[in-house]
Design an enzyme around this catalytic site. Structure first.
Site, short mmCIF file in Angstrom:
data_model
loop_
_atom_site.label_atom_id
_atom_site.label_comp_id
_atom_site.label_asym_id
_atom_site.label_seq_id
_atom_site.Cartn_x
_atom_site.Cartn_y
_atom_site.Cartn_z
N GLU A 44 0.79 -1.23 0.00
CA GLU A 44 0.00 0.00 0.00
C GLU A 44 0.83 1.29 0.00
O GLU A 44 0.35 2.33 0.41
CB GLU A 44 -0.99 0.02 1.18
CG GLU A 44 -2.08 -1.03 1.06
CD GLU A 44 -3.28 -0.72 1.92
OE1 GLU A 44 -4.09 0.14 1.55
OE2 GLU A 44 -3.40 -1.36 2.98
N THR A 49 -0.35 2.25 -8.13
CA THR A 49 -0.94 3.53 -8.55
C THR A 49 0.03 4.29 -9.43
O THR A 49 -0.35 4.90 -10.44
CB THR A 49 -1.32 4.38 -7.32
OG1 THR A 49 -2.16 3.62 -6.45
CG2 THR A 49 -2.06 5.64 -7.74
N ARG A 178 -7.97 -0.33 -5.14
CA ARG A 178 -6.95 -1.11 -4.43
C ARG A 178 -7.08 -2.57 -4.83
O ARG A 178 -8.10 -3.22 -4.57
CB ARG A 178 -7.13 -0.94 -2.91
CG ARG A 178 -6.30 -1.87 -2.05
CD ARG A 178 -4.83 -1.54 -2.11
NE ARG A 178 -4.04 -2.47 -1.31
CZ ARG A 178 -2.81 -2.86 -1.63
NH1 ARG A 178 -2.23 -2.43 -2.72
NH2 ARG A 178 -2.15 -3.69 -0.84
N ASP A 200 6.97 -4.22 -11.14
CA ASP A 200 6.16 -3.98 -9.95
C ASP A 200 6.01 -5.30 -9.20
O ASP A 200 5.59 -6.31 -9.78
CB ASP A 200 4.79 -3.43 -10.37
CG ASP A 200 3.86 -3.14 -9.19
OD1 ASP A 200 4.36 -3.03 -8.06
OD2 ASP A 200 2.64 -3.04 -9.42
N GLN A 204 3.64 -6.90 0.28
CA GLN A 204 3.41 -7.60 1.54
C GLN A 204 4.58 -8.54 1.85
O GLN A 204 5.26 -9.02 0.96
CB GLN A 204 2.10 -8.39 1.49
CG GLN A 204 0.86 -7.54 1.74
CD GLN A 204 0.47 -6.72 0.53
OE1 GLN A 204 0.89 -7.03 -0.58
NE2 GLN A 204 -0.32 -5.68 0.73
#
Length: 354
Positions: A44, A49, A178, A200, A204
């Site tokens: 996150e 994005t 998301r 990318d 996590q």
């Protein structure tokens, strides 16, 4: 059923771009140099994005069909957000102001977000009622105490537009969706003087063991850190501070033997959310070394930037820092122009640039 039916708009476009670039590379017989940019950061932090912004700015953007493909994801994000708030109402022992909303909340809890393609009429009504309950608003104000997407308020406050007939997600809707990145996804962007291969990877902890496969021949690391996470804890561990985790990961990455010859570009992201949060959540409570004024976003940004810079000391390759808002296309356009110039300058010889 054809497996392609399950491909996301992002995956379809990624494949299309890859094929297009491969054809171009064959035509030019390798004249265009490829530079590999590795996007790293905790979950996150805004990596995906940023990739969407690159697609808008340097790719083919999002067609009407692509945008339609995001309707399901927007609706799923809304269900996930309202269910997270409903669960937090229980764990934080907050009461609903309107007792009728308990029944609506109980029904919404039973919805399986994976099965959601659009929102049913009863769901729209229930979501609006629950979200507007004064108790739920109190719960939202305590969101640092539980896991809630940064986009929750954005979607839940705009239900009339999102659920109107003929709704087509805007670019801002798409940027705020998301979808946790699982595994490794590569995107190719033609920058005229070179092909940028952006990699990318999932942020996590469970995804990081896969990173080693994309560590070779990295031109630059783009590390994203979310400025607003100084008072939040990890999804994976409620005892661990998110920003402390990001700092630890940054130190591990720049200390790795793989990246001693790679420059590092640090995006201190989500400036907008920091500016909103810092007014009510004092940075010094979570990072006692901060001695600046409470509620001051600029002082907080400078302090956080310094923590990362201090970790980068004694490296012979440079660190370039930028404050970013990954949902702001113009901000990313300006920042990445600077990043692109930096990368070209550093690789001038290999790119045969004058």
């Amino acid at each position: 059923m054809d497996k392609c039916c399950y491909m996301s708009p992002e995956e379809r476009e990624s494949q299309r771009i890859s094929r297009e670039i491969d054809r171009q590379l064959k035509r030019e017989k390798g004249n265009n140099k490829e530079l590999k940019l590795l996007l790293l950061g905790t979950g996150e932090s805004g990596k995906s994005t940023f990739i969407k912004q690159m697609r808008i700015i340097h790719g083919n953007g999002y067609s009407e069909d692509d945008r339609k493909g995001f309707i399901k994801l927007v609706c799923q994000n809304i269900i996930i957000a309202i269910q997270a708030l409903i669960e937090a109402m229980r764990t934080l022992n907050i009461n609903y102001l309107d007792k009728q909303n308990i029944g609506y909340a109980d029904k919404l809890k039973e919805v399986d977000e994976i099965q959601v393609k659009t929102l049913e009429t009863w769901q729209v009504d229930a979501i609006k009622r629950v979200w507007n309950d004064h108790g739920v608003q109190q719960c939202y104000n305590r969101r640092r105490e539980f896991q809630l997407s940064d986009s929750a308020k954005y979607y839940l406050s705009d239900m009339d537009r999102i659920t109107a007939p003929g709704y087509l997600p805007t670019l801002q809707d798409i940027l705020r969706v998301r979808v946790p990145t699982s595994g490794i996804i590569e995107y190719l962007f033609d920058m005229k003087n070179a092909i940028f291969r952006m990699v990318d990877v999932g942020g996590q902890r469970s995804q990081r063991k896969k990173w080693i496969h994309c560590f070779e021949n990295v031109t630059s690391i783009i590390f994203l850190a979310a400025l607003n996470e100084y008072d939040q804890v990890l999804y994976e561990s409620e005892k661990d501070n998110r920003m402390a985790e990001s700092l630890a990961l940054f130190k591990t990455i720049i200390s790795s033997q793989w990246f001693q010859e790679s420059s590092t570009i640090l995006f201190l992201n989500k400036t907008d959310l920091l500016e909103e949060k810092i007014r009510t959540s004092h940075l010094a409570r979570y990072f006692p070394d901060y001695k600046g004024p409470s509620g001051d976003a600029e002082s907080a940004k400078t302090f956080i930037e310094r923590m990362y810079i201090d970790l980068h000391k004694n490296r012979h390759k440079p660190l370039y820092t930028h404050f970013t808002c990954a949902t702001d296309t113009e901000n990313i356009r300006v920042v990445f122009r600077s990043v692109k110039d930096t990368i070209f300058l550093e690789n001038m010889n290999s790119l045969n640039l004058e």
